[in-house]
Design a protein around this motif. Structure first.
Motif, PDB file in Angstrom:
ATOM      1  N   GLU A   8       0.853  -1.183   0.000  1.00  0.00           N
ATOM      2  CA  GLU A   8       0.000   0.000   0.000  1.00  0.00           C
ATOM      3  C   GLU A   8       0.885   1.227   0.000  1.00  0.00           C
ATOM      4  O   GLU A   8       1.923   1.258   0.660  1.00  0.00           O
ATOM      5  CB  GLU A   8      -0.911   0.021   1.228  1.00  0.00           C
ATOM      6  CG  GLU A   8      -2.032  -0.968   1.151  1.00  0.00           C
ATOM      7  CD  GLU A   8      -3.053  -0.769   2.259  1.00  0.00           C
ATOM      8  OE1 GLU A   8      -4.113  -1.390   2.169  1.00  0.00           O
ATOM      9  OE2 GLU A   8      -2.803  -0.001   3.212  1.00  0.00           O
ATOM     10  N   ILE A  29       7.772  -2.364  -8.780  1.00  0.00           N
ATOM     11  CA  ILE A  29       6.602  -1.669  -9.305  1.00  0.00           C
ATOM     12  C   ILE A  29       6.914  -0.190  -9.473  1.00  0.00           C
ATOM     13  O   ILE A  29       7.778   0.358  -8.791  1.00  0.00           O
ATOM     14  CB  ILE A  29       5.364  -1.829  -8.392  1.00  0.00           C
ATOM     15  CG1 ILE A  29       5.604  -1.200  -7.018  1.00  0.00           C
ATOM     16  CG2 ILE A  29       4.950  -3.277  -8.265  1.00  0.00           C
ATOM     17  CD1 ILE A  29       4.365  -1.085  -6.165  1.00  0.00           C
ATOM     18  N   VAL A  31       4.530   3.399  -9.843  1.00  0.00           N
ATOM     19  CA  VAL A  31       3.184   3.947  -9.724  1.00  0.00           C
ATOM     20  C   VAL A  31       3.236   5.399 -10.176  1.00  0.00           C
ATOM     21  O   VAL A  31       4.102   6.149  -9.741  1.00  0.00           O
ATOM     22  CB  VAL A  31       2.683   3.861  -8.259  1.00  0.00           C
ATOM     23  CG1 VAL A  31       1.244   4.340  -8.154  1.00  0.00           C
ATOM     24  CG2 VAL A  31       2.826   2.445  -7.718  1.00  0.00           C
ATOM     25  N   VAL A  40      -0.428   1.767 -12.426  1.00  0.00           N
ATOM     26  CA  VAL A  40       0.576   0.935 -11.761  1.00  0.00           C
ATOM     27  C   VAL A  40       1.099  -0.070 -12.778  1.00  0.00           C
ATOM     28  O   VAL A  40       0.324  -0.764 -13.433  1.00  0.00           O
ATOM     29  CB  VAL A  40      -0.014   0.194 -10.540  1.00  0.00           C
ATOM     30  CG1 VAL A  40       1.052  -0.649  -9.856  1.00  0.00           C
ATOM     31  CG2 VAL A  40      -0.642   1.173  -9.558  1.00  0.00           C
ATOM     32  N   SER A  42       4.510  -2.939 -13.805  1.00  0.00           N
ATOM     33  CA  SER A  42       5.699  -3.663 -13.393  1.00  0.00           C
ATOM     34  C   SER A  42       6.887  -2.727 -13.563  1.00  0.00           C
ATOM     35  O   SER A  42       6.969  -1.995 -14.548  1.00  0.00           O
ATOM     36  CB  SER A  42       5.881  -4.896 -14.280  1.00  0.00           C
ATOM     37  OG  SER A  42       7.179  -5.427 -14.115  1.00  0.00           O
ATOM     38  N   LEU A 105      -0.277  -3.582 -13.505  1.00  0.00           N
ATOM     39  CA  LEU A 105      -0.600  -4.368 -12.319  1.00  0.00           C
ATOM     40  C   LEU A 105      -1.947  -3.907 -11.780  1.00  0.00           C
ATOM     41  O   LEU A 105      -2.307  -2.731 -11.880  1.00  0.00           O
ATOM     42  CB  LEU A 105       0.480  -4.185 -11.253  1.00  0.00           C
ATOM     43  CG  LEU A 105       1.880  -4.658 -11.630  1.00  0.00           C
ATOM     44  CD1 LEU A 105       2.852  -4.398 -10.484  1.00  0.00           C
ATOM     45  CD2 LEU A 105       1.883  -6.131 -11.998  1.00  0.00           C
ATOM     46  N   ARG A 106      -2.661  -4.843 -11.200  1.00  0.00           N
ATOM     47  CA  ARG A 106      -3.975  -4.513 -10.636  1.00  0.00           C
ATOM     48  C   ARG A 106      -3.785  -3.729  -9.336  1.00  0.00           C
ATOM     49  O   ARG A 106      -2.850  -3.976  -8.577  1.00  0.00           O
ATOM     50  CB  ARG A 106      -4.772  -5.787 -10.370  1.00  0.00           C
ATOM     51  CG  ARG A 106      -5.122  -6.517 -11.657  1.00  0.00           C
ATOM     52  CD  ARG A 106      -5.902  -7.801 -11.422  1.00  0.00           C
ATOM     53  NE  ARG A 106      -5.252  -8.647 -10.437  1.00  0.00           N
ATOM     54  CZ  ARG A 106      -5.872  -9.186  -9.382  1.00  0.00           C
ATOM     55  NH1 ARG A 106      -7.144  -8.971  -9.162  1.00  0.00           N
ATOM     56  NH2 ARG A 106      -5.211  -9.950  -8.551  1.00  0.00           N
ATOM     57  N   PHE A 107      -4.709  -2.797  -9.109  1.00  0.00           N
ATOM     58  CA  PHE A 107      -4.661  -1.987  -7.894  1.00  0.00           C
ATOM     59  C   PHE A 107      -6.059  -1.474  -7.593  1.00  0.00           C
ATOM     60  O   PHE A 107      -6.961  -1.566  -8.421  1.00  0.00           O
ATOM     61  CB  PHE A 107      -3.680  -0.813  -8.061  1.00  0.00           C
ATOM     62  CG  PHE A 107      -4.161   0.245  -9.011  1.00  0.00           C
ATOM     63  CD1 PHE A 107      -4.823   1.370  -8.536  1.00  0.00           C
ATOM     64  CD2 PHE A 107      -3.978   0.111 -10.374  1.00  0.00           C
ATOM     65  CE1 PHE A 107      -5.297   2.338  -9.411  1.00  0.00           C
ATOM     66  CE2 PHE A 107      -4.426   1.071 -11.255  1.00  0.00           C
ATOM     67  CZ  PHE A 107      -5.095   2.193 -10.780  1.00  0.00           C
ATOM     68  N   VAL A 114      -3.173   3.741  -2.128  1.00  0.00           N
ATOM     69  CA  VAL A 114      -3.164   2.961  -3.362  1.00  0.00           C
ATOM     70  C   VAL A 114      -2.757   1.554  -2.957  1.00  0.00           C
ATOM     71  O   VAL A 114      -1.649   1.334  -2.464  1.00  0.00           O
ATOM     72  CB  VAL A 114      -2.165   3.529  -4.397  1.00  0.00           C
ATOM     73  CG1 VAL A 114      -2.150   2.650  -5.645  1.00  0.00           C
ATOM     74  CG2 VAL A 114      -2.487   4.970  -4.735  1.00  0.00           C
ATOM     75  N   ARG A 115      -3.648   0.627  -3.127  1.00  0.00           N
ATOM     76  CA  ARG A 115      -3.406  -0.765  -2.737  1.00  0.00           C
ATOM     77  C   ARG A 115      -3.053  -1.549  -3.996  1.00  0.00           C
ATOM     78  O   ARG A 115      -3.894  -1.761  -4.864  1.00  0.00           O
ATOM     79  CB  ARG A 115      -4.667  -1.325  -2.085  1.00  0.00           C
ATOM     80  CG  ARG A 115      -4.528  -2.721  -1.549  1.00  0.00           C
ATOM     81  CD  ARG A 115      -5.790  -3.155  -0.847  1.00  0.00           C
ATOM     82  NE  ARG A 115      -5.912  -2.407   0.407  1.00  0.00           N
ATOM     83  CZ  ARG A 115      -7.041  -2.381   1.134  1.00  0.00           C
ATOM     84  NH1 ARG A 115      -8.107  -3.023   0.726  1.00  0.00           N
ATOM     85  NH2 ARG A 115      -7.065  -1.717   2.271  1.00  0.00           N
ATOM     86  N   VAL A 116      -1.793  -1.959  -4.106  1.00  0.00           N
ATOM     87  CA  VAL A 116      -1.325  -2.732  -5.259  1.00  0.00           C
ATOM     88  C   VAL A 116      -1.536  -4.199  -4.938  1.00  0.00           C
ATOM     89  O   VAL A 116      -1.120  -4.691  -3.891  1.00  0.00           O
ATOM     90  CB  VAL A 116       0.164  -2.441  -5.557  1.00  0.00           C
ATOM     91  CG1 VAL A 116       0.632  -3.242  -6.763  1.00  0.00           C
ATOM     92  CG2 VAL A 116       0.390  -0.941  -5.771  1.00  0.00           C
TER      93      VAL A 116
END
Length: 121
Positions: A8, A29, A31, A40, A42, A105-107, A114-116
């Motif tokens: 996060e 990662i 962001v 977000v 890789s 990447l999903r978030f 921001v929750r990756v």
């Protein structure tokens, strides 16, 4: 079942800095806060695995320090190859820059974070 959280990040810090990068358990990662919203990706260049950190973000591009490939921060599409605009060379098979792109990447954004999500989840 909920998705596994990789890390996060503070949304306020992202807005102040414009971009952030992290290495979390060997997963890199990057962001970026774009006009279209948070993105977000890789933190590994899809060309040959060069490291993409927040220092690689320049305006609306993420530039790989190894071979200078540049990727759009809004969708990860490649725009240049080794420091030059994308072009097809005479006598070579036609290729398109969009075939080389950063892996998103999903978030999710939860309150001021921001929750990756873990890529393997």
């Amino acid at each position: 079942m909920s998705d596994a959280i990789l890390c996060e990040l503070s949304l306020g810090e992202l807005r102040r800095e414009g971009s952030l990068s992290r290495d979390v358990d060997g997963i890199e990662i990057v962001v970026v806060d774009t006009p279209e919203g948070v993105r977000v990706f890789s933190g590994v260049c899809p060309h040959l695995g060069g490291p993409l950190t927040r220092e690689c973000v320049r305006g609306d591009r993420i530039r790989c320090p190894w071979h200078r490939y540049e990727f759009d921060v809004s969708d990860g599409r490649c725009h240049t190859v080794p420091g030059h605009p994308w072009r097809n060379l005479p006598g070579r098979r036609r290729t398109e820059p969009w075939r080389l792109r950063l892996r998103p990447l999903r978030f999710e954004i939860v309150e001021d974070r921001v929750r990756v999500l873990h890529p393997g989840a």
